[in-house]
Design a protein around this motif. Structure first.
Motif, PDB file in Angstrom:
ATOM      1  N   ASN A  71       0.817  -1.225   0.000  1.00 19.52           N
ATOM      2  CA  ASN A  71       0.000   0.000   0.000  1.00 19.52           C
ATOM      3  C   ASN A  71       0.844   1.266   0.000  1.00 19.52           C
ATOM      4  OD1 ASN A  71      -1.929  -1.990   2.047  1.00 19.52           O
ATOM      5  ND2 ASN A  71      -2.811  -1.130   0.199  1.00 19.52           N
ATOM      6  N   ILE A  72       2.114   1.165  -0.356  1.00 21.03           N
ATOM      7  CA  ILE A  72       3.005   2.324  -0.407  1.00 21.03           C
ATOM      8  C   ILE A  72       3.562   2.450  -1.820  1.00 21.03           C
ATOM      9  CG2 ILE A  72       5.200   3.295   0.398  1.00 21.03           C
ATOM     10  CD1 ILE A  72       4.702   2.177   3.103  1.00 21.03           C
ATOM     11  N   VAL A  73       3.542   3.662  -2.358  1.00 15.01           N
ATOM     12  CA  VAL A  73       4.196   3.930  -3.633  1.00 15.01           C
ATOM     13  C   VAL A  73       5.700   3.787  -3.415  1.00 15.01           C
ATOM     14  CG1 VAL A  73       4.522   5.587  -5.493  1.00 15.01           C
ATOM     15  CG2 VAL A  73       2.333   5.489  -4.298  1.00 15.01           C
ATOM     16  N   SER A  74       6.306   2.790  -4.044  1.00 13.94           N
ATOM     17  CA  SER A  74       7.699   2.459  -3.751  1.00 13.94           C
ATOM     18  C   SER A  74       8.631   3.598  -4.142  1.00 13.94           C
ATOM     19  CB  SER A  74       8.095   1.190  -4.506  1.00 13.94           C
ATOM     20  OG  SER A  74       7.929   1.373  -5.904  1.00 13.94           O
ATOM     21  N   VAL A  75       9.613   3.842  -3.286  1.00 13.26           N
ATOM     22  CA  VAL A  75      10.623   4.882  -3.506  1.00 13.26           C
ATOM     23  C   VAL A  75      11.820   4.228  -4.175  1.00 13.26           C
ATOM     24  CG1 VAL A  75      12.102   6.604  -2.423  1.00 13.26           C
ATOM     25  CG2 VAL A  75       9.807   6.178  -1.511  1.00 13.26           C
ATOM     26  N   ARG A  76      12.148   4.654  -5.393  1.00 12.17           N
ATOM     27  CA  ARG A  76      13.280   4.095  -6.117  1.00 12.17           C
ATOM     28  C   ARG A  76      14.603   4.741  -5.697  1.00 12.17           C
ATOM     29  NH1 ARG A  76      11.406   1.326 -10.641  1.00 12.17           N
ATOM     30  NH2 ARG A  76       9.463   0.329 -10.012  1.00 12.17           N
ATOM     31  N   GLN A  77      14.566   6.027  -5.429  1.00 14.35           N
ATOM     32  CA  GLN A  77      15.801   6.719  -5.097  1.00 14.35           C
ATOM     33  C   GLN A  77      15.467   7.995  -4.338  1.00 14.35           C
ATOM     34  OE1 GLN A  77      18.198   7.656  -8.495  1.00 14.35           O
ATOM     35  NE2 GLN A  77      20.000   8.249  -7.315  1.00 14.35           N
ATOM     36  N   ALA A  78      16.259   8.301  -3.323  1.00 10.21           N
ATOM     37  CA  ALA A  78      16.175   9.554  -2.575  1.00 10.21           C
ATOM     38  C   ALA A  78      17.602  10.040  -2.405  1.00 10.21           C
ATOM     39  CB  ALA A  78      15.490   9.351  -1.230  1.00 10.21           C
ATOM     40  N   SER A  79      17.981  11.022  -3.209  1.00 15.13           N
ATOM     41  CA  SER A  79      19.372  11.440  -3.244  1.00 15.13           C
ATOM     42  C   SER A  79      19.438  12.947  -3.447  1.00 15.13           C
ATOM     43  CB  SER A  79      20.112  10.691  -4.364  1.00 15.13           C
ATOM     44  OG  SER A  79      21.484  11.044  -4.390  1.00 15.13           O
ATOM     45  N   ALA A  80      20.648  13.452  -3.641  1.00 14.95           N
ATOM     46  CA  ALA A  80      20.882  14.871  -3.858  1.00 14.95           C
ATOM     47  C   ALA A  80      22.031  15.025  -4.842  1.00 14.95           C
ATOM     48  CB  ALA A  80      21.197  15.591  -2.552  1.00 14.95           C
ATOM     49  N   ARG A  81      21.933  16.019  -5.721  1.00 16.42           N
ATOM     50  CA  ARG A  81      22.994  16.341  -6.668  1.00 16.42           C
ATOM     51  C   ARG A  81      23.489  17.757  -6.380  1.00 16.42           C
ATOM     52  NH1 ARG A  81      24.756  14.809 -11.836  1.00 16.42           N
ATOM     53  NH2 ARG A  81      23.181  13.165 -11.893  1.00 16.42           N
ATOM     54  N   ALA A  82      24.716  17.829  -5.948  1.00 18.57           N
ATOM     55  CA  ALA A  82      25.322  19.113  -5.604  1.00 18.57           C
ATOM     56  C   ALA A  82      24.478  19.859  -4.563  1.00 18.57           C
ATOM     57  CB  ALA A  82      25.525  19.977  -6.850  1.00 18.57           C
ATOM     58  N   GLY A  83      23.897  19.114  -3.618  1.00 16.18           N
ATOM     59  CA  GLY A  83      23.110  19.718  -2.556  1.00 16.18           C
ATOM     60  C   GLY A  83      21.650  19.906  -2.868  1.00 16.18           C
ATOM     61  N   MET A  84      21.188  19.573  -4.084  1.00 18.36           N
ATOM     62  CA  MET A  84      19.769  19.712  -4.444  1.00 18.36           C
ATOM     63  C   MET A  84      19.088  18.357  -4.285  1.00 18.36           C
ATOM     64  SD  MET A  84      18.000  21.134  -7.936  1.00 18.36           S
ATOM     65  CE  MET A  84      18.575  22.792  -7.560  1.00 18.36           C
ATOM     66  N   PRO A  85      18.139  18.205  -3.355  1.00 14.74           N
ATOM     67  CA  PRO A  85      17.512  16.900  -3.117  1.00 14.74           C
ATOM     68  C   PRO A  85      16.424  16.596  -4.143  1.00 14.74           C
ATOM     69  CG  PRO A  85      16.630  18.495  -1.593  1.00 14.74           C
ATOM     70  CD  PRO A  85      17.668  19.217  -2.399  1.00 14.74           C
ATOM     71  N   TYR A  86      16.196  15.294  -4.357  1.00 12.70           N
ATOM     72  CA  TYR A  86      15.124  14.843  -5.237  1.00 12.70           C
ATOM     73  C   TYR A  86      14.739  13.430  -4.822  1.00 12.70           C
ATOM     74  CZ  TYR A  86      18.800  12.322  -7.782  1.00 12.70           C
ATOM     75  OH  TYR A  86      19.840  11.493  -8.120  1.00 12.70           O
ATOM     76  N   ILE A  87      13.484  13.066  -5.113  1.00  6.70           N
ATOM     77  CA  ILE A  87      12.921  11.755  -4.787  1.00  6.70           C
ATOM     78  C   ILE A  87      12.336  11.152  -6.061  1.00  6.70           C
ATOM     79  CG2 ILE A  87      11.205  10.498  -3.436  1.00  6.70           C
ATOM     80  CD1 ILE A  87      11.411  12.561  -1.282  1.00  6.70           C
ATOM     81  N   VAL A  88      12.678   9.890  -6.322  1.00 13.02           N
ATOM     82  CA  VAL A  88      12.178   9.170  -7.490  1.00 13.02           C
ATOM     83  C   VAL A  88      11.303   8.021  -6.992  1.00 13.02           C
ATOM     84  CG1 VAL A  88      12.778   7.909  -9.587  1.00 13.02           C
ATOM     85  CG2 VAL A  88      14.261   9.753  -8.767  1.00 13.02           C
ATOM     86  N   THR A  89      10.050   7.978  -7.430  1.00 11.13           N
ATOM     87  CA  THR A  89       9.101   6.945  -7.030  1.00 11.13           C
ATOM     88  C   THR A  89       8.529   6.268  -8.264  1.00 11.13           C
ATOM     89  OG1 THR A  89       7.258   8.527  -6.988  1.00 11.13           O
ATOM     90  CG2 THR A  89       8.479   8.175  -4.930  1.00 11.13           C
ATOM     91  N   ARG A  90       7.926   5.119  -8.039  1.00  3.20           N
ATOM     92  CA  ARG A  90       7.260   4.408  -9.128  1.00  3.20           C
ATOM     93  C   ARG A  90       6.017   5.173  -9.555  1.00  3.20           C
ATOM     94  NH1 ARG A  90       3.035   0.753  -9.533  1.00  3.20           N
ATOM     95  NH2 ARG A  90       2.717   0.798  -7.272  1.00  3.20           N
ATOM     96  N   ALA A  91       5.817   5.287 -10.851  1.00  2.00           N
ATOM     97  CA  ALA A  91       4.647   5.986 -11.379  1.00  2.00           C
ATOM     98  C   ALA A  91       3.447   5.054 -11.382  1.00  2.00           C
ATOM     99  CB  ALA A  91       4.919   6.507 -12.782  1.00  2.00           C
TER     100      ALA A  91
END
Length: 476
Positions: A71-91
């Motif tokens: 029942n959770i939208v799976s998180v593929r990646q939670a990272s940061a590039r040069a200090g800018m965070p981003y979250i990638v989840t399954r669509a």
């Protein structure tokens, strides 16, 4: 800042900008390794540079990758590039947000099932050290097959790290202490989950009058009696008065019987006016606008019923004549004759044999194979296996499937032939080694680092080429 956002988006295929929502940019694309559709949320702000903020982000990223629940939208990646965070989840492709279907008429059982599924997702996340903190109908997705998915885990905490305040914290589904700027706790998710259930049952957000939450049964007569105290406690303004966590809230909600309360006979309610807000033409026991109790009309006197006439004795029917019995023996009616069979009725004929069954209707029969030997191997290997043994014949009598009399000899089963010895390890291909989750993560980081190195190398070549062209122009 835009270059960092572009670099993050270029790490995926078929990237499309979906829009900007409450301080973060949303992209859709496909994972370059698995080609699966993903959703990318980029926060166009930099994380704080102190060591404590870096450790906090690393702990959150590690906890989000551990979320694994249906029942959770799976998180593929939670990272940061040069200090800018981003979250990638399954669509999620086949489904819609709960906010889009919030205004429809919800059944009590359907609403309770939705909240139970979402609550199990919150409970799993809490066991992994993650509190949602900003649960709203926008965070819940209802798939076409009925499964409920909860998303946006960690997004609220991540926005706090970069100093972004969400406008959704003024939502009626957000706990009062959370809207005041306090940190999220498990009791915060209890309030949000109960507020969503209140909205589904009553058609409106939680109603508070003089510091007390009005029970949802005031606006929906189908709400069970036992559900009112559960929701009133979960929606308490003081967090200490609520359930300690979602698990306790689901346990209390699961103990409520979903049987609707008994509905009284409808009374004449036309023309009644609410004594509090003055809304005319009210029906029911409570005002449909403010929830105040309406004045009940005086019940009418029950109508007098006519006495039931005594039963009239009837003569016995001709089909059941009364027979005269000797003195001292009670009278008994002759049983009706058995119904005669008609010519057009189907006749069911069933013949069962070893390995076959014949089922017929009328004079027609159909043969259906219900047991058939199966080959163990195919190809060249099948030549080493012996032919199937013939099955013994069984005597079937009218007393049942098998003979009821035991005078027939016992069934003699043939001895099984010797089976060939085959080394399946030499024939079957070896199974590939299944990588661990840590190996997959390391491989993804390695591929990502390779893409970064290739991009830097390309930029260096481009700078060298431009420098070479500039020098050539100066010489000419």
């Amino acid at each position: 800042m835009r270059d960092l956002v572009r670099q993050i988006a270029e790490g995926y295929k078929s990237v499309k900008l979906q829009g900007q929502q409450e301080g973060y940019v949303v992209f859709s694309g496909h994972d370059p390794d698995t080609n699966q559709p993903v959703s990318i949320k980029v926060l166009p702000r930099l994380l704080r540079g102190e060591a404590q903020g870096a450790r906090q982000f690393e702990a959150l990223s590690r906890a989000l990758r551990q979320l694994n629940h249906p029942n959770i939208v799976s998180v593929r990646q939670a990272s940061a590039r040069a200090g800018m965070p981003y979250i990638v989840t399954r669509a999620v492709e086949s489904g819609q947000r709960l906010a889009a279907v919030l205004d429809r008429q919800w059944d009590v059982a359907a609403a309770a099932d939705l909240v139970m599924q979402a609550g199990r997702a919150l409970e799993h996340a809490y066991n992994k050290g993650v509190v949602h903190g900003s649960l709203t109908p926008e965070s819940i997705i209802v798939e076409d097959r009925g499964r409920v998915l909860v998303g946006d885990f960690g997004l609220s905490e991540l926005m706090e790290m970069v100093g972004v305040r969400r406008q959704g914290e003024a939502s009626p589904f957000i706990a009062p202490e959370r809207a005041a700027g306090n940190a999220a706790t498990p009791r915060t998710d209890v309030y949000s989950l109960a507020a969503i259930l209140y909205r589904l049952l009553s058609g409106r957000p939680p109603q508070v009058v003089k510091g007390e939450v009005l029970p949802p049964s005031r606006f929906n007569r189908d709400v069970p009696v036992g559900m009112d105290p559960v929701l009133v406690r979960a929606l308490a303004p003081n967090p200490t008065d609520r359930f300690p966590d979602v698990k306790a809230f689901l346990a209390a909600l699961g103990s409520v019987s979903l049987t609707a309360r008994a509905q009284p006979a409808p009374a004449e309610t036309e023309g009644r006016t609410c004594p509090r807000c003055g809304t005319p033409n009210q029906a029911g026991r409570f005002c449909r606008k403010c929830g105040a109790q309406l004045d009940q009309p005086t019940a009418r006197a029950p109508e007098r019923r006519q006495p039931t006439p005594p039963p009239v004795s009837r003569a016995p029917e001709p089909s059941q004549p009364v027979l005269k019995a000797p003195p001292g023996v009670p009278q008994r009616r002759k049983p009706p004759p058995p119904a005669e069979s008609k010519l057009d009725e189907p006749i069911q004929i069933t013949t069962i044999e070893v390995g076959h069954v014949e089922i017929g209707k009328g004079v027609e029969r159909q043969e259906t194979v219900i047991a058939q030997p199966m080959s163990v191997a195919t190809g060249a290997i099948s030549a080493d296996f012996p032919e199937p043994l013939p099955m013994p014949e069984l005597k079937v009598t009218g007393s049942g499937l098998f003979a009821a009399d035991f005078d027939q000899p016992p069934i003699a089963m043939p001895e099984p032939p010797e089976m060939p010895v085959i080394d399946w390890a030499e024939i079957a291909p070896p199974m590939p080694e299944v990588p661990t989750i840590e190996d997959v993560r390391l491989e993804q980081e390695r591929l990502q680092q390779e893409r970064v190195d290739q991009e830097q190398e390309r930029q260096e070549h481009e700078q060298e080429r431009q420098e070479h062209e500039r020098q050539e122009q100066e010489r000419t």
